[in-house]
Design a protein around this motif. Structure first.
Motif, short mmCIF file in Angstrom:
data_model
loop_
_atom_site.label_atom_id
_atom_site.label_comp_id
_atom_site.label_asym_id
_atom_site.label_seq_id
_atom_site.Cartn_x
_atom_site.Cartn_y
_atom_site.Cartn_z
N THR A 122 -79.50 -30.53 18.47
CA THR A 122 -78.65 -31.12 19.47
C THR A 122 -79.15 -30.71 20.82
N LYS A 123 -79.16 -31.64 21.69
CA LYS A 123 -79.60 -31.33 23.04
C LYS A 123 -78.37 -30.88 23.79
N THR A 124 -78.31 -29.64 24.11
CA THR A 124 -77.12 -29.14 24.75
C THR A 124 -77.32 -28.94 26.23
N MET A 142 -79.28 -36.17 36.16
CA MET A 142 -79.44 -36.05 34.71
C MET A 142 -79.60 -37.42 34.03
N GLY A 143 -80.56 -37.51 33.15
CA GLY A 143 -80.70 -38.70 32.33
C GLY A 143 -81.51 -39.81 32.96
N LEU A 144 -82.02 -39.60 34.16
CA LEU A 144 -82.78 -40.68 34.80
C LEU A 144 -84.26 -40.68 34.41
N GLY A 145 -84.62 -39.76 33.55
CA GLY A 145 -85.99 -39.80 33.04
C GLY A 145 -86.94 -38.84 33.73
N LYS A 146 -86.45 -37.66 34.06
CA LYS A 146 -87.36 -36.67 34.68
C LYS A 146 -88.44 -36.25 33.67
N ASN A 153 -93.86 -39.67 21.84
CA ASN A 153 -93.66 -41.10 22.02
C ASN A 153 -94.49 -41.67 23.16
N TRP A 154 -94.45 -40.99 24.28
CA TRP A 154 -95.03 -41.58 25.49
C TRP A 154 -96.50 -41.27 25.66
N THR A 155 -96.95 -40.15 25.11
CA THR A 155 -98.37 -39.79 25.27
C THR A 155 -98.90 -39.24 23.95
#
Ligand SMILES: Nc1ncnc2c1ncn2[C@@H]1O[C@H](COP(=O)(O)OP(=O)(O)OP(=O)(O)O)[C@@H](O)[C@H]1O
Length: 753
Positions: free
Chosen positions: A30-32, A492-496, A535-537
């Motif tokens: 879980t990402k806490t 938070m959550g914008l893709g840092k 996933n991305w790289t």
């Protein structure tokens, strides 16, 4: 139900299981939230003016980023320069003061970035494996020495096989990639098999001839793979030399064998337990024997089979055993413990009608989760080493998915070739040449000028970066070119994470900076970082540096440096946590890092902290801090972050009185000063660029207890609702609220517990 199906042991309380591992997630994680970083509205006043969601198409907004008025900024996509020898002199970047300042003004040539990748062309294993492998026998362990290769098979004493109907042949015969070329099967026993068949006297010491007989049967059974949870393999051979070191199951029971020894008469103790007698490392699972009636209500130990992980051997070699076949094995007390804690509890769960369904459900969910984990542990995540085995055959050091590095085991090349040839290929690719960086680009003084990334490069995979994210990557790239160290402070959550990973890949592909990069994150966000890299790289070689000392020592030995040379990294990115920075700073700080990223960087708000001091010591000229809350309380925190990046670059008056009359003007001044070095966007600002929220309605059934409460609330059945309740009686003033409570969890009603 439970006893007729599979029921599982809770994951042993050991350090060997891993919720993430080099990109492979092991359920569950879980990402806490940590440290308020997840507080969505906590952006500082200083932040907003720095928002740049709508940067003009012509990048960068020079007023904001090009503070030095750097004329080197070009909009052209054309690459006009030439390349500097990557093997040239020592990377000047490494000799820069750390962290770097953006004040270097040395002239630079426009140089090409078209350095060819030093990596070998990837072998297409799937396409023409046989031909490639046959042409490269040494690489695949087909022929390490001049001796003819002997394929190893488990072949038992013929007489025994005849009796038993040969239970050694396990699973369907599978086509082998390479050992099909081998000679006739050897009749040599595996080490474990040999030990049991050849050393009757030793076995006697453990329980006499009956045990010896049982041991012989066990010997064959134990080598039979558990076909229902992993690929069958007709050939099992363990390297016991190294593997014995790494097992750390049942740590609370670690002294079990010692206890057994202590209890033995001195003569037995003096003889010492036979290393070759199979030893139970852990009991992983159990199931009713096929010949046991499903109706049985009070099954005993003999009614079950047990899934045994053997000491010194990987989970892959775990086997199903019975009480009788386990009797001669060492560590039998582990079975006693397991039976008491797991099997009896499982029987209890199934047959005791007083146990609430929720509790049973939780039990079953836990079992399922453990089963998932066990399925992972038999998958090869990475091959991290190669050696010549005793018999001259190649062995690979395997890191298993979901387990820490201290559970790595040496395995026969033929087995790994069968089950994970692609990982062998990846290992060989990784070791065939070290990552080499373009020194011209590494050197701030000769670095090419910034060119805006207009379209998403093909090396950034998985998804499409949003416009504001492309802008973020450009911001990072621009500042790298300028030698500025910056803060990415998006909400938070914008893709840092995504932007940072994309930036690292830009460094690799556009500027031929192959690392090493270090990414320091909280433990809780490690899985999501690993997932983002995957996933991305997917072409990036990142190493998760975590685990106990033994695990980290294996990482250091096999994954990080060629010949132990801190300037010759074998990897691109090291992903680790603050804790391991503190624990291993003396080693990690010797590496010449090209780039450092610190996630949830408000952890560095206290410049007196050990973490701050240790990370400051790292030689990393290029640094990025990632935080959704760059300033939580005081200006001093922001000042600590800025000083961590570029000491003295921006002066922040820690003691500024924010209530004073001049505060407004001073804050404006400060905002202007830090604006070039911090990028913050809030969800409100970029909402046009975020896909619309989607709502998914998933219907779930109420449990029996919830249904009872639900009905009793609707029918206002006070008697039933207050049954067993002490103190305050159930009120039904707000029926909707009560129904909601019942739908959430029945324990919302105290009388339900
Ligand atoms: N452009 C995109 N396309 C698809 N998914 C994306 C995109 N950008 C981000 N995501 C996904 O959104 C989620 C949040 O992204 P990410 O973890 O990078 O945000 P973050 O700002 O680092 O979050 P936090 O502050 O919580 O650490 C991730 O699951 C990520 O894969």
């Amino acid at each position: 139900m439970a006893s007729s199906g599979l029921i599982y042991q809770s994951t042993p309380s050991t350090t060997s299981t891993l919720p993430y591992a080099n990109g492979h997630l092991s359920p569950p994680f879980t990402k806490t939230a940590t440290n308020g970083a997840t507080t969505p509205d906590s952006e500082s006043d200083l932040s907003d003016p720095i928002d740049l969601p709508n940067a003009p198409a012509s990048y960068p907004t020079s007023e904001r980023y090009d503070t030095a008025g750097d004329s080197r900024i070009q909009e052209s996509d054309s690459e006009s320069s030439h390349e500097e020898d990557a093997m040239g002199s020592d990377d000047p970047d490494y000799d820069m003061a750390t962290p770097a300042h953006a004040n270097a003004t040395s002239p630079r040539d426009a140089r090409s970035s078209s350095q060819d990748s030093p990596r070998q062309r990837k072998r297409k294993v799937g396409a023409e494996p046989d031909e490639y492998i046959l042409n490269n026998p040494e690489l695949y362990g087909l022929r390490r020495s001049g001796r003819p290769h002997q394929s190893r098979q488990i072949v038992e004493d013929n007489s025994q096989d005849d009796d038993s109907g040969s239970d050694i042949q396990s699973g369907p015969v599978r086509k082998r990639r390479k050992h099909n070329t081998s000679n006739q099967a050897s009749k040599q026993h595996t080490p474990s098999a040999q030990s049991l068949s050849d050393s009757d006297s030793d076995i006697d010491a453990y329980g006499g001839s009956r045990r010896a007989l049982a041991a012989k049967k066990q010997q064959r059974r134990s080598l039979q793979p558990a076909q229902d949870i992993r690929p069958a393999h007709g050939e099992v051979r363990f390297s016991t030399r190294r593997a014995a070191k790494v097992s750390n199951y049942n740590e609370d029971d670690d002294d079990m064998f010692d206890d057994e020894d202590d209890m033995m008469p001195q003569t037995y103790w003096a003889a010492a337990p036979d290393e070759n007698v199979l030893a139970i490392d852990a009991v992983l699972n159990h199931r009713l024997r096929e010949d046991t009636s499903k109706e049985i209500t009070d099954p005993g130990r003999d009614d079950f089979e047990y899934y045994i992980k053997w000491q010194g051997k990987a989970h892959y070699h775990a086997t199903w055993e019975t009480n009788a076949t386990l009797a001669p094995c060492r560590g039998i007390r582990r079975l006693d413990n397991y039976f008491r804690k797991m099997v009896q509890q499982d029987i209890h769960m199934e047959h005791d009608e007083d146990i609430p369904p929720e509790e049973k459900e939780k039990w079953n969910l836990d079992r399922e989760r453990d089963a998932d984990a066990l399925n992972d542990y038999v998958k090869v995540e990475r091959v991290i080493g190669m050696q010549e085995g005793d018999e001259g055959e190649t062995e690979y050091l395997v890191k298993w998915k979901g387990l820490y590095y201290d559970s790595c085991t040496w395995e026969n090349a033929s087995l790994i070739s069968d089950i994970a040839q692609n990982e062998i290929d990846r290992y060989l690719d990784r070791t065939s040449s070290l990552p080499q960086s373009n020194k011209t680009e590494s050197n701030f003084g000769t670095r090419r000028q910034f060119q805006r990334i207009k379209a998403q490069p093909s090396y950034i995979r998985h998804g499409t970066l949003r416009e504001f994210q492309m802008h973020g990557v450009n911001f990072l790239a621009y500042n790298w070119c300028k030698g500025n160290n910056v803060i990415l402070a998006d909400e938070m959550g914008l893709g840092k994470t995504v932007q940072t990973v994309a930036f690292m890949n830009w460094l690799r592909h556009d500027r031929q900076q192959q690392g090493p990069f270090i990414v320091v994150v909280p433990l809780s966000t490690m899985p999501s970082w690993a997932e983002t890299f995957d996933n991305w790289t997917p072409d990036i070689n990142y190493v998760v540096y975590s685990g106990n000392e033994a695990a980290r020592s294996i990482i250091r030995e096999h994954e990080l440096l060629a010949d132990g040379n801190s300037r010759r990294a074998k990897f691109h990115v090291l992903l680790t946590t603050y804790e391991y920075i503190l624990a291993d700073a003396s080693f990690l700080s010797t590496i010449k890092w090209q780039f450092m990223a610190v996630d949830e960087a408000h952890r560095l708000k206290n410049r007196e902290s050990q973490l701050y001091a240790k990370l400051l010591d790292f030689k990393a000229p290029s640094r990025l801090l990632i935080t959704g809350t760059p300033m939580q309380n005081t200006l001093g925190e922001l000042s600590a972050l800025m000083d961590f990046l570029m000491p003295g670059k921006v002066h922040i008056d820690d003691n500024m009185d924010l209530t004073s009359e001049e505060a407004g003007a001073k804050i404006n001044e400060l905002t202007t000063a830090i604006q070039p070095y911090m990028l913050r966007r809030t969800k409100n600002k970029v909402e046009n660029d975020i896909p619309p929220k989607t709502e998914k309605i998933i219907r779930v059934e109420l449990s029996d207890v919830q249904l009872d409460y639900y009905k009793n609330i609707l029918t206002r059945n006070y008697t039933a609702l207050n049954e067993g309740a002490k103190g305050q009686k159930q009120s039904l003033l707000n029926i909707m609220m009560e129904l909601k409570k019942a739908s959430n969890h029945p324990f919302m009603f105290p009388s339900a517990e």
